[in-house]
Scaffold this active site. Structure first.
Site, PDB file in Angstrom:
ATOM      1  N   SER A 217       0.838  -1.189   0.000  1.00 42.85           N
ATOM      2  CA  SER A 217       0.000   0.000   0.000  1.00 42.85           C
ATOM      3  C   SER A 217       0.873   1.238   0.000  1.00 42.85           C
ATOM      4  CB  SER A 217      -0.899  -0.008   1.228  1.00 42.85           C
ATOM      5  OG  SER A 217      -0.106   0.088   2.376  1.00 42.85           O
ATOM      6  N   GLY A 255      -3.239  -0.256  -3.777  1.00 39.73           N
ATOM      7  CA  GLY A 255      -1.993   0.167  -3.157  1.00 39.73           C
ATOM      8  C   GLY A 255      -1.436   1.465  -3.706  1.00 39.73           C
ATOM      9  N   GLU A 297      -7.672  -2.322  -8.048  1.00 41.21           N
ATOM     10  CA  GLU A 297      -8.509  -2.181  -6.852  1.00 41.21           C
ATOM     11  C   GLU A 297      -8.075  -1.027  -5.953  1.00 41.21           C
ATOM     12  OE1 GLU A 297      -9.362  -6.950  -6.194  1.00 41.21           O
ATOM     13  OE2 GLU A 297      -7.640  -6.032  -5.217  1.00 41.21           O
ATOM     14  N   ARG A 341      -3.573   5.321  12.405  1.00 45.89           N
ATOM     15  CA  ARG A 341      -2.448   5.147  11.476  1.00 45.89           C
ATOM     16  C   ARG A 341      -1.128   5.692  11.997  1.00 45.89           C
ATOM     17  NH1 ARG A 341      -2.135   7.277   7.115  1.00 45.89           N
ATOM     18  NH2 ARG A 341      -0.926   5.657   6.070  1.00 45.89           N
ATOM     19  N   TYR A 345       1.417   2.793  12.247  1.00 46.83           N
ATOM     20  CA  TYR A 345       2.440   2.748  11.187  1.00 46.83           C
ATOM     21  C   TYR A 345       3.409   3.927  11.233  1.00 46.83           C
ATOM     22  CZ  TYR A 345      -1.597   0.355   8.891  1.00 46.83           C
ATOM     23  OH  TYR A 345      -2.672  -0.425   8.576  1.00 46.83           O
ATOM     24  N   CYS A 372      -5.923   7.104  26.898  1.00 49.17           N
ATOM     25  CA  CYS A 372      -4.996   6.825  27.992  1.00 49.17           C
ATOM     26  C   CYS A 372      -3.803   6.013  27.511  1.00 49.17           C
ATOM     27  CB  CYS A 372      -5.729   6.108  29.111  1.00 49.17           C
ATOM     28  SG  CYS A 372      -7.134   7.062  29.657  1.00 49.17           S
ATOM     29  N   GLU A 373      -3.073   6.574  26.563  1.00 45.83           N
ATOM     30  CA  GLU A 373      -1.887   5.938  26.001  1.00 45.83           C
ATOM     31  C   GLU A 373      -0.926   7.053  25.625  1.00 45.83           C
ATOM     32  OE1 GLU A 373      -1.222   2.663  24.932  1.00 45.83           O
ATOM     33  OE2 GLU A 373      -3.147   1.894  25.642  1.00 45.83           O
ATOM     34  N   TYR A 402      -8.854   4.268   5.769  1.00 44.25           N
ATOM     35  CA  TYR A 402      -8.323   3.634   6.981  1.00 44.25           C
ATOM     36  C   TYR A 402      -8.373   4.558   8.198  1.00 44.25           C
ATOM     37  CZ  TYR A 402      -6.972   0.759   3.094  1.00 44.25           C
ATOM     38  OH  TYR A 402      -7.023   0.026   1.937  1.00 44.25           O
TER      39      TYR A 402
HETATM   40  C1  LIG Z   1      -6.278  -3.271   0.928  1.00 44.02           C
HETATM   41  C2  LIG Z   1      -6.530  -3.857  -0.384  1.00 44.02           C
HETATM   42  C3  LIG Z   1      -6.764  -3.045  -1.491  1.00 44.02           C
HETATM   43  C4  LIG Z   1      -6.754  -1.536  -1.429  1.00 44.02           C
HETATM   44  O1  LIG Z   1      -5.523  -1.012  -1.035  1.00 44.02           O
HETATM   45  P1  LIG Z   1      -5.279   0.561  -1.104  1.00 44.02           P
HETATM   46  O2  LIG Z   1      -3.899   0.724  -0.565  1.00 44.02           O
HETATM   47  O3  LIG Z   1      -6.307   1.199  -0.239  1.00 44.02           O
HETATM   48  O4  LIG Z   1      -5.429   0.958  -2.530  1.00 44.02           O
HETATM   49  C5  LIG Z   1      -7.023  -3.642  -2.706  1.00 44.02           C
HETATM   50  N1  LIG Z   1      -7.038  -4.977  -2.832  1.00 44.02           N
HETATM   51  C6  LIG Z   1      -6.822  -5.807  -1.783  1.00 44.02           C
HETATM   52  C7  LIG Z   1      -6.877  -7.268  -1.980  1.00 44.02           C
HETATM   53  C8  LIG Z   1      -6.555  -5.282  -0.538  1.00 44.02           C
HETATM   54  O5  LIG Z   1      -6.329  -6.093   0.489  1.00 44.02           O
END
Ligand SMILES: *Cc1c(COP(=O)(O)O)cnc(C)c1O
Length: 454
Positions: A217, A255, A297, A341, A345, A372-373, A402
């Protein structure tokens, strides 16, 4: 106050009379009406981004363009699913809960794809009954499970196989490995992927349509995708030789990175996809197969930049550092429960004072939450006007992905709502939780023998 950086803020965000405005609604009015913390969605911005990915995929791949499949896990609600539907994108869900949202939005099954590395029998059954177009299989147990549940329904289910190409990507670089020590997918290098294909071929209720990979990602350039496409197409070539039929679907996952701060410079969708297109054409020729239909995706790249979180400052506290400097801790009314996040991360964000301009000098601040962290930090280090005080509003951009989707009720803090703004209008798409919502699951009941309970 300086101009808002176009690559970080939603398109309609601007400073009017010293205060932030999104979708023609002022941050002050939004917090007065909906309280804080609150997520604000620039709906036109979301629509523009979603359409842009679709247009760019078609422009790059033409007749070979598959679908832009919005990754629902980045942020999903019924209204978001309806917008994604209306714009003609497909949707990927990876749990029964996400599928339930898609169903509530009457999302067309033929544009749904189901992911997940451990889908339960119930989740698979629900997906089959709703008629999702594709299930992406991720383990041998699951191949057997999907085949059996499809058979019970006298169905043939179209599937993709999730491959682990040995490409692990983050932001600027990618790591190339033979074996990836991850829970997802079937490794190409170890032969697991080939064994899975052999397994799939035993089931007449499964129809393997293609391959899938999702390599990471927040990826900023095309290199890792180019390497992944090369390896996946190699695998498709081998399949074509052995099985005398071609897999037509190549899904390269999501990603695609976005800018959270000035130093983030992801390449455009157009550049990304045209580079991928070139390699797909070359490698398909090398593998002796027709160019497959390419799908992607994106999650973060569609929803991330469209949302901003508004917070109210509750306290400020000056803390002396070891080197003698001081830091102003600015505590807001949310934190790691609405944005994990930074804690999880080490993610970087920016923020601005959203309710007024300031002529005061800047000083070194840390924006923290109310949990409380000690690790409940939203922004580790940022320069803010030194007159920042309780009651001021802070806006953090690029929180669409996210953020709300990973929100928790830690410390019994209600999760913020999501308000969609456009042309001076505002509508709730997820309402903010209340203390009553938090208490709704608590039950006081007498103990009964477990065997008498069903
Ligand atoms: C998380 C995920 C995405 C989307 O990732 P982004 O970084 O938000 O674009 C797409 N496909 C699969 C299988 C994922 O697990």
């Amino acid at each position: 106050m300086s101009e808002l950086s176009a690559k970080i803020w939603p398109k309609s965000a601007k400073i009017e009379n010293g205060s932030l405005e999104i979708g023609g609604c002022s941050a002050i009015d939004l917090v007065a009406k909906y309280g804080s913390p609150i997520f604000i969605l620039d709906e036109a911005d979301l629509r523009t981004r979603a359409i842009d990915w679709k247009v760019q995929l078609s422009a790059a791949f033409g007749a070979n363009s598959g679908s832009v499949i919005y990754a629902g896990k980045a942020f999903l609600s019924v209204e978001i699913a309806k917008i994604i539907e209306e714009l003609g994108l497909a949707l990927d869900v990876c749990t029964g809960g996400e599928l339930a949202v898609a169903r509530a939005a009457k999302f067309p099954a033929e544009r749904l794809e189901m992911h997940g590395n451990n889908k339960s029998e119930l989740e698979i059954s629900e997906a089959l009954d709703y008629g999702v177009a594709k299930i992406v299989v991720d383990s041998v147990s699951e191949i057997e499970r999907v085949a059996r549940l499809a058979k019970e329904r006298k169905k043939v289910q179209e599937i993709l196989i999730r491959l682990t190409p040995g490409v692990e990507a983050h932001t600027h670089e990618y790591i190339s490995t033979a074996h990836e020590d991850v829970k997802f997918g079937f490794s190409i290098a170890s032969g697991a992927a080939w064994e899975a294909v052999t397994e799939i071929a035993k089931h007449e209720t499964l129809r393997l349509m293609g391959v899938h990979a999702h390599i990471g990602s927040q990826i900023f350039n095309e290199e890792a995708f180019v390497e992944t496409a090369t390896r996946l197409i190699g695998f498709m070539g081998r399949f074509a030789k052995e099985y005398k039929r071609e897999l037509r679907e190549l899904n390269l996952g999501g990603g695609f990175g976005i800018a959270y701060t000035e130093s983030d410079n992801p390449i455009s969708a157009e550049k990304m996809l045209s580079s991928i297109c070139k390699i797909v054409a070359t490698e398909s020729t090398n593998a002796g197969i027709a160019i497959p239909r390419v799908s992607i995706e994106p999650g973060r790249a569609i929803i991330g930049p469209s949302m901003v979180t508004l917070y109210t400052v509750g306290t400020t506290k000056e803390v002396e550092l070891e080197n003698g400097d001081t830091r102003l801790y600015v505590a807001v009314d949310g934190g790691m429960s609405d944005n994990i996040r930074t804690a999880l991360y080490g993610a970087d964000y920016i923020t601005i004072l959203a309710n007024r301009g300031s002529n005061s000098g800047l000083r070194n601040c840390r924006v923290v939450g109310k949990h409380c962290e000690s690790g409940d930090i939203l922004i580790k280090e940022i320069a803010l006007p030194s007159d920042i005080s309780p009651g001021d509003l802070l806006a953090i951009p690029a929180t669409g992905a996210y953020g709300r989707s990973m929100a928790s009720n830690y410390n019994h803090v209600p999760r913020p709502g999501v308000i969609s703004v456009s042309n001076g209008t505002a509508r709730t798409i997820i309402r903010s939780e209340t203390a009553a919502d938090l208490l709704a699951l608590d039950i006081s009941e007498p103990a009964r023998p477990i065997r008498e309970q069903k």
